[in-house]
Design an enzyme around this catalytic site. Structure first.
Site, PDB file in Angstrom:
ATOM      1  N   SER A  50       0.853  -1.188   0.000  1.00  0.00           N
ATOM      2  CA  SER A  50       0.000   0.000   0.000  1.00  0.00           C
ATOM      3  C   SER A  50       0.891   1.241   0.000  1.00  0.00           C
ATOM      4  O   SER A  50       1.626   1.496   0.953  1.00  0.00           O
ATOM      5  CB  SER A  50      -0.882   0.003   1.252  1.00  0.00           C
ATOM      6  OG  SER A  50      -1.446   1.297   1.424  1.00  0.00           O
ATOM      7  N   HIS A  78      -0.671  -0.746  -4.487  1.00  0.00           N
ATOM      8  CA  HIS A  78      -2.015  -0.457  -3.958  1.00  0.00           C
ATOM      9  C   HIS A  78      -2.110   1.035  -3.662  1.00  0.00           C
ATOM     10  O   HIS A  78      -1.318   1.571  -2.877  1.00  0.00           O
ATOM     11  CB  HIS A  78      -2.228  -1.276  -2.677  1.00  0.00           C
ATOM     12  CG  HIS A  78      -3.587  -1.155  -2.079  1.00  0.00           C
ATOM     13  ND1 HIS A  78      -4.678  -1.828  -2.563  1.00  0.00           N
ATOM     14  CD2 HIS A  78      -4.016  -0.426  -1.029  1.00  0.00           C
ATOM     15  CE1 HIS A  78      -5.732  -1.528  -1.810  1.00  0.00           C
ATOM     16  NE2 HIS A  78      -5.360  -0.677  -0.871  1.00  0.00           N
ATOM     17  N   ASP A  97      -4.264   4.006  -2.233  1.00  0.00           N
ATOM     18  CA  ASP A  97      -5.430   4.329  -1.397  1.00  0.00           C
ATOM     19  C   ASP A  97      -5.952   5.718  -1.718  1.00  0.00           C
ATOM     20  O   ASP A  97      -5.297   6.709  -1.417  1.00  0.00           O
ATOM     21  CB  ASP A  97      -5.050   4.230   0.084  1.00  0.00           C
ATOM     22  CG  ASP A  97      -4.915   2.772   0.513  1.00  0.00           C
ATOM     23  OD1 ASP A  97      -3.919   2.431   1.167  1.00  0.00           O
ATOM     24  OD2 ASP A  97      -5.830   1.985   0.191  1.00  0.00           O
ATOM     25  N   MET A 120      -8.653   8.461  -0.980  1.00  0.00           N
ATOM     26  CA  MET A 120      -9.604   8.754   0.091  1.00  0.00           C
ATOM     27  C   MET A 120     -10.340  10.046  -0.194  1.00  0.00           C
ATOM     28  O   MET A 120      -9.792  10.952  -0.797  1.00  0.00           O
ATOM     29  CB  MET A 120      -8.860   8.834   1.426  1.00  0.00           C
ATOM     30  CG  MET A 120      -8.253   7.497   1.775  1.00  0.00           C
ATOM     31  SD  MET A 120      -7.465   7.538   3.369  1.00  0.00           S
ATOM     32  CE  MET A 120      -6.614   5.955   3.333  1.00  0.00           C
ATOM     33  N   HIS A 158      -7.835   1.779  -4.549  1.00  0.00           N
ATOM     34  CA  HIS A 158      -8.831   1.436  -3.517  1.00  0.00           C
ATOM     35  C   HIS A 158      -9.570   2.726  -3.194  1.00  0.00           C
ATOM     36  O   HIS A 158      -9.002   3.625  -2.589  1.00  0.00           O
ATOM     37  CB  HIS A 158      -8.083   0.872  -2.300  1.00  0.00           C
ATOM     38  CG  HIS A 158      -8.958   0.597  -1.130  1.00  0.00           C
ATOM     39  ND1 HIS A 158      -8.433   0.362   0.118  1.00  0.00           N
ATOM     40  CD2 HIS A 158     -10.302   0.502  -0.994  1.00  0.00           C
ATOM     41  CE1 HIS A 158      -9.430   0.146   0.983  1.00  0.00           C
ATOM     42  NE2 HIS A 158     -10.577   0.226   0.314  1.00  0.00           N
ATOM     43  N   MET A 202     -11.877   4.873  -1.277  1.00  0.00           N
ATOM     44  CA  MET A 202     -12.584   5.079  -0.018  1.00  0.00           C
ATOM     45  C   MET A 202     -13.270   6.434  -0.117  1.00  0.00           C
ATOM     46  O   MET A 202     -12.843   7.427   0.503  1.00  0.00           O
ATOM     47  CB  MET A 202     -11.599   5.008   1.166  1.00  0.00           C
ATOM     48  CG  MET A 202     -11.099   3.594   1.414  1.00  0.00           C
ATOM     49  SD  MET A 202      -9.596   3.488   2.364  1.00  0.00           S
ATOM     50  CE  MET A 202      -8.393   3.672   1.041  1.00  0.00           C
ATOM     51  N   MET A 238     -11.410  -5.687   4.333  1.00  0.00           N
ATOM     52  CA  MET A 238     -10.625  -4.776   5.170  1.00  0.00           C
ATOM     53  C   MET A 238     -10.414  -5.424   6.537  1.00  0.00           C
ATOM     54  O   MET A 238     -11.373  -5.830   7.190  1.00  0.00           O
ATOM     55  CB  MET A 238     -11.373  -3.451   5.366  1.00  0.00           C
ATOM     56  CG  MET A 238     -11.587  -2.629   4.117  1.00  0.00           C
ATOM     57  SD  MET A 238     -10.104  -1.877   3.429  1.00  0.00           S
ATOM     58  CE  MET A 238      -9.523  -0.850   4.732  1.00  0.00           C
ATOM     59  N   GLY A 295      -9.010   4.217   6.192  1.00  0.00           N
ATOM     60  CA  GLY A 295      -8.694   5.626   6.475  1.00  0.00           C
ATOM     61  C   GLY A 295      -7.239   5.874   6.802  1.00  0.00           C
ATOM     62  O   GLY A 295      -6.698   6.946   6.518  1.00  0.00           O
ATOM     63  N   PHE A 296      -6.572   4.836   7.418  1.00  0.00           N
ATOM     64  CA  PHE A 296      -5.193   5.071   7.835  1.00  0.00           C
ATOM     65  C   PHE A 296      -4.372   3.795   7.684  1.00  0.00           C
ATOM     66  O   PHE A 296      -4.908   2.695   7.829  1.00  0.00           O
ATOM     67  CB  PHE A 296      -5.150   5.537   9.308  1.00  0.00           C
ATOM     68  CG  PHE A 296      -5.857   6.858   9.521  1.00  0.00           C
ATOM     69  CD1 PHE A 296      -7.208   6.887   9.831  1.00  0.00           C
ATOM     70  CD2 PHE A 296      -5.183   8.068   9.348  1.00  0.00           C
ATOM     71  CE1 PHE A 296      -7.891   8.092   9.984  1.00  0.00           C
ATOM     72  CE2 PHE A 296      -5.852   9.278   9.491  1.00  0.00           C
ATOM     73  CZ  PHE A 296      -7.210   9.295   9.808  1.00  0.00           C
ATOM     74  N   GLY A 297      -3.056   3.925   7.413  1.00  0.00           N
ATOM     75  CA  GLY A 297      -2.160   2.768   7.451  1.00  0.00           C
ATOM     76  C   GLY A 297      -1.675   2.583   8.886  1.00  0.00           C
ATOM     77  O   GLY A 297      -1.947   3.410   9.757  1.00  0.00           O
ATOM     78  N   GLY A 298      -0.983   1.496   9.132  1.00  0.00           N
ATOM     79  CA  GLY A 298      -0.335   1.279  10.425  1.00  0.00           C
ATOM     80  C   GLY A 298      -1.267   0.898  11.553  1.00  0.00           C
ATOM     81  O   GLY A 298      -0.884   0.917  12.722  1.00  0.00           O
ATOM     82  N   ASP A 332      -7.519  -6.527   4.255  1.00  0.00           N
ATOM     83  CA  ASP A 332      -6.664  -5.459   3.748  1.00  0.00           C
ATOM     84  C   ASP A 332      -6.164  -4.680   4.975  1.00  0.00           C
ATOM     85  O   ASP A 332      -7.047  -4.164   5.663  1.00  0.00           O
ATOM     86  CB  ASP A 332      -7.409  -4.511   2.813  1.00  0.00           C
ATOM     87  CG  ASP A 332      -6.611  -3.273   2.487  1.00  0.00           C
ATOM     88  OD1 ASP A 332      -6.921  -2.619   1.538  1.00  0.00           O
ATOM     89  OD2 ASP A 332      -5.652  -2.938   3.185  1.00  0.00           O
ATOM     90  N   GLY A 333      -5.058  -4.722   5.431  1.00  0.00           N
ATOM     91  CA  GLY A 333      -4.599  -3.822   6.468  1.00  0.00           C
ATOM     92  C   GLY A 333      -4.059  -4.570   7.677  1.00  0.00           C
ATOM     93  O   GLY A 333      -4.616  -5.577   8.105  1.00  0.00           O
ATOM     94  N   GLY A 334      -2.959  -4.049   8.191  1.00  0.00           N
ATOM     95  CA  GLY A 334      -2.353  -4.647   9.388  1.00  0.00           C
ATOM     96  C   GLY A 334      -1.691  -5.973   9.079  1.00  0.00           C
ATOM     97  O   GLY A 334      -1.389  -6.766   9.957  1.00  0.00           O
ATOM     98  N   SER A 351       2.441  -0.589   6.115  1.00  0.00           N
ATOM     99  CA  SER A 351       3.473  -0.250   7.117  1.00  0.00           C
ATOM    100  C   SER A 351       4.438  -1.408   7.356  1.00  0.00           C
ATOM    101  O   SER A 351       5.632  -1.197   7.594  1.00  0.00           O
ATOM    102  CB  SER A 351       2.805   0.176   8.425  1.00  0.00           C
ATOM    103  OG  SER A 351       1.727  -0.695   8.720  1.00  0.00           O
TER     104      SER A 351
HETATM  105  O1  LIG Z   1      -6.940   0.968   2.707  1.00  0.00           O
HETATM  106  C1  LIG Z   1      -6.147   0.914   3.648  1.00  0.00           C
HETATM  107  C2  LIG Z   1      -6.361   1.749   4.877  1.00  0.00           C
HETATM  108  O2  LIG Z   1      -7.508   2.552   4.704  1.00  0.00           O
HETATM  109  C3  LIG Z   1      -5.024  -0.036   3.563  1.00  0.00           C
HETATM  110  O3  LIG Z   1      -4.638  -0.213   2.187  1.00  0.00           O
HETATM  111  C4  LIG Z   1      -3.824   0.378   4.426  1.00  0.00           C
HETATM  112  O4  LIG Z   1      -3.172   1.477   3.824  1.00  0.00           O
HETATM  113  C5  LIG Z   1      -2.872  -0.785   4.552  1.00  0.00           C
HETATM  114  O5  LIG Z   1      -1.773  -0.325   5.301  1.00  0.00           O
HETATM  115  P1  LIG Z   1      -1.266  -1.182   6.593  1.00  0.00           P
HETATM  116  O6  LIG Z   1      -2.445  -1.386   7.445  1.00  0.00           O
HETATM  117  O7  LIG Z   1      -0.728  -2.476   6.047  1.00  0.00           O
HETATM  118  O8  LIG Z   1      -0.185  -0.318   7.213  1.00  0.00           O
HETATM  119 FE   LIG Z   2      -6.354   0.117   0.822  1.00  0.00          FE
END
Ligand SMILES: O=C(CO)[C@@H](O)[C@H](O)COP(=O)(O)O
Ligand SMILES: [Fe+2]
Length: 245
Positions: free
Chosen positions: A9, A34, A36, A38, A104, A106, A179, A184-187, A199-201, A222
């Site tokens: 991402s 990827h 993002d 927003m 993606h 959002m 998701m 909305g946010f990475g990390g 998707d995420g974390g 992240s």
């Molecule tokens: O769409 C999103 C967050 O809104 C994801 O694409 C995050 O950006 C993934 O980042 P990490 O959670 O892996 O840091």
């Molecule tokens: Fe995303």
């Protein structure tokens, strides 16, 4: 063998060096990038841009914390309380890479972004089921007509059943982005309870849960950009998916 697709991402990249960050990820073994996208206050239907923008600035002035912004954002019908990139950035990045740009969306009204992103050179257009309940068939047709791959995403709180209608028939999507963090946010912290829906974390400590739950296209920000050796993280996640027969 399941074919893994690893999509870093770019939200976690250095946006000031986006083209070289993209190249670095591809050299580390990434399959897709990827992107993002927003929403902004302009997503609000019925508000004019200046008034809505002004209104949102007041709120953002008084509520700098994201946890407060979320209710304010939903009050103002923001899809997420953040602002990242749009078609002009995709267009610029496309001049530097032929990679698959996995967008993606959002945003509150994804239909408005099909034309500009198709023209800008986006490869995939993944919209949210929560933002397209009444027009997803038209959305999928328009996305395909612009030569992009349609995908659908769902927030952690949305039941998986909501995407079932989009999985077959002439207006079906080609990707489902589950998701595993709030958009909305990475990390953010991985939400293991999403595994029966992915998707995420995601990263070395969570990939096993996601790949054994059936995920094959892995979006990670992240954990890749924050790693001393991103190539090693990408290889590890690929291995976890592809060892599944
Ligand atoms: O769409 C999103 C967050 O809104 C994801 O694409 C995050 O950006 C993934 O980042 P990490 O959670 O892996 O840091
Ligand atoms: Fe995303």
């Amino acid at each position: 063998m399941v074919k893994a697709i690893i999509a870093p991402s770019m939200l976690s990249s250095d946006f000031g060096n986006l083209a070289s960050e993209a190249e670095r990820m591809l050299n580390c073994g990434a399959d897709w990038l990827h992107m993002d996208i927003m929403g902004t206050i302009n997503d609000i239907r019925g508000f004019n841009t200046t008034f809505a923008g002004y209104f949102s600035n007041i709120f953002q002035f008084y509520t700098s914390k994201s946890e407060i912004l979320v209710p304010v954002a939903s009050l103002l019908s923001h899809f997420v309380p953040n602002l990242t990139l749009g078609a002009p950035v995709i267009e610029s990045l496309r001049k530097h890479t032929k990679a698959y740009l996995d967008c993606h969306l959002m945003v509150t009204n994804p239909l408005d972004y099909v034309e500009p992103l198709g023209k800008a050179g986006a490869s995939g257009f993944t919209f949210h089921v929560e933002a397209s309940r009444d027009n997803w068939q038209e959305l999928v047709q328009r996305i395909k007509s612009k030569g992009m791959k349609p995908g659908v995403s769902l927030k952690p709180g949305t039941p998986i059943e909501e995407v079932y209608p989009l999985l077959d028939g002439e207006n079906s999507v080609e990707l489902v982005l589950v998701m595993t963090v709030e958009p909305g946010f990475g990390g953010q912290k991985f939400m293991p309870e999403m595994m029966d829906k992915v998707d995420g974390g995601l990263g070395p400590s969570t990939i096993e849960a996601a790949s054994s739950a059936g995920a094959n296209c892995i979006v990670a920000g992240s954990s890749v950009f924050g790693a001393p050796d991103p190539a090693q993280v990408i290889t590890l996640m690929r291995g976890s998916v592809e060892k599944r027969s």
